[in-house]
Design a protein around this motif. Structure first.
Motif, PDB file in Angstrom:
ATOM      1  N   GLY A 274     -12.950  20.212  10.599  1.00 31.60           N
ATOM      2  CA  GLY A 274     -12.668  21.008   9.252  1.00 31.60           C
ATOM      3  C   GLY A 274     -11.541  19.811   8.293  1.00 31.60           C
ATOM      4  O   GLY A 274     -11.609  20.141   7.278  1.00 31.60           O
ATOM      5  N   SER A 275     -11.486  18.635   8.907  1.00 31.11           N
ATOM      6  CA  SER A 275     -10.896  17.621   7.975  1.00 31.11           C
ATOM      7  C   SER A 275     -11.660  17.151   6.808  1.00 31.11           C
ATOM      8  O   SER A 275     -12.881  17.083   6.961  1.00 31.11           O
ATOM      9  N   LYS A 276     -11.032  17.023   5.574  1.00 29.91           N
ATOM     10  CA  LYS A 276     -11.641  16.335   4.532  1.00 29.91           C
ATOM     11  C   LYS A 276     -10.891  15.108   4.352  1.00 29.91           C
ATOM     12  O   LYS A 276      -9.846  14.966   4.111  1.00 29.91           O
ATOM     13  N   ALA A 277     -11.627  13.903   4.011  1.00 29.96           N
ATOM     14  CA  ALA A 277     -11.172  12.776   4.049  1.00 29.96           C
ATOM     15  C   ALA A 277     -11.977  11.536   3.193  1.00 29.96           C
ATOM     16  O   ALA A 277     -13.230  11.926   3.164  1.00 29.96           O
ATOM     17  N   THR A 278     -11.246  10.704   2.683  1.00 32.45           N
ATOM     18  CA  THR A 278     -12.175   9.625   2.111  1.00 32.45           C
ATOM     19  C   THR A 278     -11.894   8.370   3.005  1.00 32.45           C
ATOM     20  O   THR A 278     -10.685   8.084   3.351  1.00 32.45           O
ATOM     21  N   ILE A 279     -12.887   7.818   3.408  1.00 29.97           N
ATOM     22  CA  ILE A 279     -12.811   6.612   4.531  1.00 29.97           C
ATOM     23  C   ILE A 279     -13.601   5.419   3.589  1.00 29.97           C
ATOM     24  O   ILE A 279     -14.569   5.392   3.273  1.00 29.97           O
ATOM     25  N   ILE A 280     -12.661   4.314   3.689  1.00 34.04           N
ATOM     26  CA  ILE A 280     -13.161   3.085   3.276  1.00 34.04           C
ATOM     27  C   ILE A 280     -13.550   2.064   4.347  1.00 34.04           C
ATOM     28  O   ILE A 280     -12.641   1.654   5.260  1.00 34.04           O
ATOM     29  N   ILE A 281     -14.710   1.734   4.594  1.00 36.97           N
ATOM     30  CA  ILE A 281     -15.260   0.903   5.587  1.00 36.97           C
ATOM     31  C   ILE A 281     -15.637  -0.579   5.243  1.00 36.97           C
ATOM     32  O   ILE A 281     -16.528  -0.827   4.529  1.00 36.97           O
ATOM     33  N   PRO A 282     -14.786  -1.637   5.985  1.00 37.96           N
ATOM     34  CA  PRO A 282     -15.217  -2.934   5.643  1.00 37.96           C
ATOM     35  C   PRO A 282     -16.614  -3.269   6.075  1.00 37.96           C
ATOM     36  O   PRO A 282     -17.261  -2.734   6.845  1.00 37.96           O
ATOM     37  N   SER A 283     -17.245  -4.197   5.253  1.00 39.22           N
ATOM     38  CA  SER A 283     -18.577  -4.534   5.574  1.00 39.22           C
ATOM     39  C   SER A 283     -18.853  -4.957   6.963  1.00 39.22           C
ATOM     40  O   SER A 283     -19.953  -4.793   7.532  1.00 39.22           O
ATOM     41  N   THR A 284     -17.874  -5.499   7.734  1.00 45.03           N
ATOM     42  CA  THR A 284     -17.926  -5.839   9.197  1.00 45.03           C
ATOM     43  C   THR A 284     -17.937  -4.852  10.078  1.00 45.03           C
ATOM     44  O   THR A 284     -18.258  -4.926  11.115  1.00 45.03           O
ATOM     45  N   LEU A 285     -17.639  -3.782   9.646  1.00 46.68           N
ATOM     46  CA  LEU A 285     -17.738  -2.589  10.434  1.00 46.68           C
ATOM     47  C   LEU A 285     -18.734  -1.462   9.963  1.00 46.68           C
ATOM     48  O   LEU A 285     -18.851  -0.387  10.187  1.00 46.68           O
TER      49      LEU A 285
ATOM     50  N   TYR B 262      -9.302  -1.981  -4.660  1.00 46.40           N
ATOM     51  CA  TYR B 262      -9.822  -0.877  -5.114  1.00 46.40           C
ATOM     52  C   TYR B 262      -8.726   0.314  -4.923  1.00 46.40           C
ATOM     53  O   TYR B 262      -8.702   1.117  -5.556  1.00 46.40           O
ATOM     54  N   VAL B 263      -7.976   0.108  -3.725  1.00 41.50           N
ATOM     55  CA  VAL B 263      -6.923   1.155  -3.378  1.00 41.50           C
ATOM     56  C   VAL B 263      -5.887   1.346  -4.411  1.00 41.50           C
ATOM     57  O   VAL B 263      -5.329   2.365  -4.905  1.00 41.50           O
ATOM     58  N   ALA B 264      -5.446   0.105  -4.859  1.00 45.41           N
ATOM     59  CA  ALA B 264      -4.232  -0.201  -6.101  1.00 45.41           C
ATOM     60  C   ALA B 264      -4.857   0.250  -7.178  1.00 45.41           C
ATOM     61  O   ALA B 264      -4.269   1.256  -7.969  1.00 45.41           O
ATOM     62  N   ASP B 265      -6.014   0.193  -7.529  1.00 41.13           N
ATOM     63  CA  ASP B 265      -6.792   0.331  -9.006  1.00 41.13           C
ATOM     64  C   ASP B 265      -6.832   1.977  -8.935  1.00 41.13           C
ATOM     65  O   ASP B 265      -7.097   2.528 -10.058  1.00 41.13           O
ATOM     66  N   ASN B 266      -7.191   2.498  -7.770  1.00 40.11           N
ATOM     67  CA  ASN B 266      -7.492   3.937  -7.735  1.00 40.11           C
ATOM     68  C   ASN B 266      -6.158   4.720  -7.399  1.00 40.11           C
ATOM     69  O   ASN B 266      -6.166   6.059  -7.326  1.00 40.11           O
ATOM     70  N   ASN B 267      -5.096   4.098  -7.267  1.00 40.64           N
ATOM     71  CA  ASN B 267      -3.854   4.900  -6.783  1.00 40.64           C
ATOM     72  C   ASN B 267      -3.995   5.665  -5.683  1.00 40.64           C
ATOM     73  O   ASN B 267      -3.431   6.834  -5.574  1.00 40.64           O
ATOM     74  N   LEU B 268      -4.816   5.135  -4.490  1.00 39.47           N
ATOM     75  CA  LEU B 268      -4.706   5.971  -3.141  1.00 39.47           C
ATOM     76  C   LEU B 268      -3.639   5.348  -2.244  1.00 39.47           C
ATOM     77  O   LEU B 268      -3.045   4.265  -2.387  1.00 39.47           O
ATOM     78  N   ASN B 269      -3.061   6.567  -1.456  1.00 37.03           N
ATOM     79  CA  ASN B 269      -2.256   6.406  -0.430  1.00 37.03           C
ATOM     80  C   ASN B 269      -3.035   6.428   0.876  1.00 37.03           C
ATOM     81  O   ASN B 269      -2.968   7.531   1.571  1.00 37.03           O
TER      82      ASN B 269
END
Length: 132
Positions: free
Chosen positions: A101-112, A21-28
């Motif tokens: 005040g932070s804005k972020a994208t968070i990707i959480i594995p199903s185990t968490l 997903y990270v690679a497909d969406n070019n996320l750092n």
């Protein structure tokens, strides 16, 4: 032992799906030891959130396929105490990486997140969750 083996296998599967997903969406992204990936889109101010601190969070929750399952848009922010189990473990961990005040994208594995349990008809079992 069987449950631990299933969790380890799911964690590996989640890591592979998140990597794709990270690679497909070019996320750092940065990724924690537990597997939470995140991108800080806007730095907030002050110290990071601490365990036991009450926070208010605006969010949009999605599955990796883009399906939105929940949002605080048009509602009051979600208010809770961090690190005491009031939210999924991935949120408790991820929010301590942010400051006010932070804005972020968070990707959480199903185990968490919700693991092998489905949450109604909106979140299937073993779903990786993405939050903005």
């Amino acid at each position: 032992a069987k449950m631990e083996a299933e969790m380890a296998a799911q964690k590996t599967k989640d890591a592979e799906l998140i990597k794709a997903y990270v690679a497909d969406n070019n996320l750092n992204v940065k990724t924690t030891e537990s597997g939470v990936s995140y991108v800080i889109k806007q730095e907030g101010k002050g110290p990071n959130v601490q365990k036991g601190q009450k926070v208010k969070v605006n969010y949009v929750g999605k599955l990796l396929n883009g399906t939105e399952f929940d949002s605080s848009t048009g509602k009051d922010p979600l208010e809770f105490t961090v690190g005491v189990g009031q939210v999924i473990p991935g949120w408790d961990e991820a929010l301590q990486l942010l400051n006010k005040g932070s804005k972020a994208t968070i990707i959480i594995p199903s185990t968490l997140a919700y693991g092998p349990m489905a949450m109604g008809d909106r979140i299937p079992a073993n779903s990786i969750l993405l939050f903005d």
